[in-house]
Design an enzyme around this catalytic site. Structure first.
Site, PDB file in Angstrom:
ATOM      1  CG  ASP A  52     -11.624   3.870   7.428  1.00 55.46           C
ATOM      2  OD1 ASP A  52     -10.977   4.666   8.112  1.00 55.46           O
ATOM      3  OD2 ASP A  52     -11.529   3.790   6.193  1.00 55.46           O
ATOM      4  CE  LYS A  56      -9.007   2.573   4.161  1.00 56.55           C
ATOM      5  NZ  LYS A  56      -9.176   3.879   3.509  1.00 56.55           N
ATOM      6  CG  HIS A  86      -1.755   1.230   1.334  1.00 61.51           C
ATOM      7  ND1 HIS A  86      -2.933   1.371   0.629  1.00 61.51           N
ATOM      8  CD2 HIS A  86      -1.588   2.371   2.031  1.00 61.51           C
ATOM      9  CE1 HIS A  86      -3.458   2.541   0.897  1.00 61.51           C
ATOM     10  NE2 HIS A  86      -2.680   3.173   1.748  1.00 61.51           N
ATOM     11  NE  ARG A  98      -9.551  11.210   9.810  1.00 58.76           N
ATOM     12  CZ  ARG A  98      -8.702  10.386   9.194  1.00 58.76           C
ATOM     13  NH1 ARG A  98      -9.074   9.137   8.945  1.00 58.76           N
ATOM     14  NH2 ARG A  98      -7.518  10.790   8.821  1.00 58.76           N
TER      15      ARG A  98
END
Lengths: 434, 434
Positions: free
Chosen positions: B161, B187, B82, B168
């Site tokens: 999330d 995730k 990632h 956010r």
């Protein structure tokens, strides 16, 4: 202008401009800015603080969110007094009549008690017949005639503050000096007053536990006043023990009556006179603070303050005889003595615990909707610095029901700290911010 | 447990326990905790931070809010990679086939581009026919057969999330290391992987502008992985100029093809090999990192990685011939050269501006719903440290429409800094956190 950008700038410690503060307050009041953005802004403010300019802008925006009262058609300078809340703090009922007797016009707009602190309106309403829900016309008429009126705050004043306060309460953003200062000042400055005397309490029984925080709050409020062109002075006073001896609504009214008849506790008398002197000075009924102090003492000593208070009680529907005949006030049905477990000196009386115990017996309320019992409360028999024997009476609890009584008694007993050494004397008036 | 008390404790810098984190995440997911309390908590977290234990607890609670994928019935260790997002960052398309060719099972679960950064799924979908919307069954079957599959994230993974991220975004609480780390890790850890290689970008074109912040983020994610019993390593890599030469979806696929055929840019090849080596090492296809590096290079050099990529493209419906015949990929209709205004050395190429320009021409999206143009983008002709003459071509822009073209061209021209002195060489791989 985007709300998220203003949150980010506040988060980064930047100063927001007047229009940006207006955008936030107006957007929140109109519902365009949602609660979740405002709460993030409030928490960012908790951490980043606000400049004097920002606090003034926030205060002005909150004032502009509602109605403002104009008292300019009533002759004379209007001076109010506000306390951040303490235990046994009944000074408003004493300093206001003194100042009014000295020629100051006093629109005393007060609140109700919540949690461990009492409220001026609740105390007054323990006098049979006394009404605080006057119309604006009756309020003006009484101010013009007597120079003093006690009234609750209208819902139309600073509605933005009301909404913000409710949000702060559930989002952990109450304890922020800029937010507290602008909340208090927005309500006070919307009242049409010319000057304001603030009593910022500090200590165990107060919202501000540390003197440095009390000073910052006082400076913030005095600064907001200055920018809004009002004369504001603040005393920072000790709340590490209850003020006077009485805690509880009717009990406090009795002590007010005694104090206005020159037979009150020394600390309560002293602070009430100093607050009155500041009101007289800011209200220009004396050329200097020294002279104002002399005037305040004279008005207390010559009985004119007490006379003024009785006239106001009568004007607002109350029975003034109750101030002389305490049996006409609500009276408790039971009394319990709290005894000292040992000999020594009283080194501390945790004021918050006395307030909580009193509230628990029915003198206060946990939620705004709760009813109160005007008769109950506590009378201290000793204050900090006094010597006690084992078994001496420290305090008497006055109650009407035994529910919560044991718990309240335990709380009060623990609130008295008895030590072997004589404690240092603490100043009552710690600082002046002006 | 009261939400406001947890907010107050976080505000005060206290550590919350596992059950308290679960209470917050579950309450928010179920709608019992309103947005306005969660946003206050998030802002308090921004300022107060979180301990390693809190981050792990938050991550686990977010994982538990949705479905988790189990890949245990597929033999071999599953390793994902990632990146926190950069410009010209097409390493996933290179390191994944290298690692898969070396025997690692790579469930490559990727995202789409947003703002100035590109997304792996968008790049792949520029290959005619390529599909990333596979069923879970097809995903598993392909993993079992080819050891590599590219797929988008399911909506059922870590829904908490998703909701938190949306909140956010509008409350100024995106840039918080504990919140970023737990968002990414929740995730990734829900995917059924055994190990993860992270590429944390730092610099002008990255989310993290400062190396100290990139390091903290990397440490936070590696720490969460360790507590969740997964092997995680992070590289911190430079994003002060685009990676490779190509920026834009089909253009980047062309560069991927060249790189897998050993004719790619040095920086892109080097980083892809290092990422692949880490995947091979964590996937236990080599006994040491040194050996893993050798394996990665061999798999690139012997053409097996390229073969793997072609097989995967075909398996996912794409035309593998397009990787050799670029005319089969979407092609732009116009080209504009950006020339150097003067002679000197290229001292910086502001990656974010190159990314924004490319996005502006259609390669990216401002909002999630926007469509993209796979053909457009930019090809750098020079990189930092190279010498240019006045009038040298710095970059070529490939476009399909002239809307925004002038603005994009200005942005790209300004993105190149030309200075008289030869700039210092910057390391590409700055740190390893493991």
């Amino acid at each position: 202008m985007r709300t998220v950008d203003l949150i980010l700038r506040k988060r980064g410690g930047e100063e927001l401009g007047v229009e940006e503060m207006q955008f936030l307050v107006n957007g929140y009041t109109s519902g365009e800015i949602p609660d979740y953005q405002m709460s993030a802004f409030l928490m960012a403010t908790y951490f980043s603080g606000m400049t004097d300019r920002e606090m003034s802008a926030l205060t002005e925006a909150m004032i502009a969110s509602g109605q403002t009262v104009s008292l300019s058609d009533i002759p004379g300078l209007k001076v109010d007094k506000h306390s951040t809340g303490g235990v046994g703090d009944k000074t408003s009922l004493i300093c206001a009549p003194i100042a009014a007797a000295a020629g100051v016009v006093v629109p005393m707009i007060s609140g109700r008690g919540l949690g461990h602190t009492g409220g001026t309106l609740d105390k007054l309403e323990s006098i049979p017949g006394f009404r605080t829900d006057l119309t604006v016309e009756a309020f003006r008429a009484q101010l013009a005639e007597h120079g003093l009126c006690f009234i609750g705050q209208s819902d139309e004043v600073a509605p933005a503050d009301k909404r913000l306060y409710a949000l702060r309460d559930v989002t952990g953003t109450v304890e922020s000096i800029p937010l507290i200062a602008s909340s208090i000042m927005s309500k006070k400055m919307a009242e049409g007053i010319d000057a304001l005397v603030l009593d910022v309490k500090v200590g165990h029984g107060a919202f501000m536990k540390k003197q440095v925080d009390a000073r910052r709050l006082a400076q913030a409020m005095v600064g907001i006043g200055r920018r809004l062109d009002k004369r504001v002075q603040a005393l920072i006073t000790d709340m590490n023990q209850p003020l006077g001896y009485a805690v509880g609504n009717a009990l406090e009214v009795m002590e007010v009556s005694q104090t206005l008849q020159k037979a009150g506790p020394a600390d309560l008398t002293r602070l009430s006179l100093e607050l009155a002197a500041r009101m007289i000075y800011l209200g220009k009924q004396a050329a200097s603070l020294e002279e104002a102090r002399k005037v305040a003492e004279d008005r207390l000593m010559d009985g004119s303050a007490y006379k003024k208070f009785k006239a106001v009680v009568q004007a607002q529907g109350g029975n003034p005889q109750a101030l002389d005949k305490f049996e006409l006030l609500p009276n408790a049905t039971g009394m319990r003595e709290i005894l000292s477990p040992r000999a020594g000196y009283v080194s501390a009386i945790m004021a918050e615990d006395i307030g909580r115990a009193s509230s628990m017996m029915g003198a206060g309320r946990g939620r705004k909707e709760d009813a109160i019992d005007p008769a109950v409360g506590a009378i201290l028999e000793v204050k900090v610095g006094e010597k006690v024997d084992a078994g001496s009476v420290l305090c008497r609890l006055y109650y009407t029901g035994e529910e919560n009584l044991d718990e309240a008694a335990d709380l009060v007993e623990d609130a008295f700290r008895i030590s072997g050494a004589r404690p240092e004397v603490r100043e009552l008036i710690l600082e002046v911010v002006s």
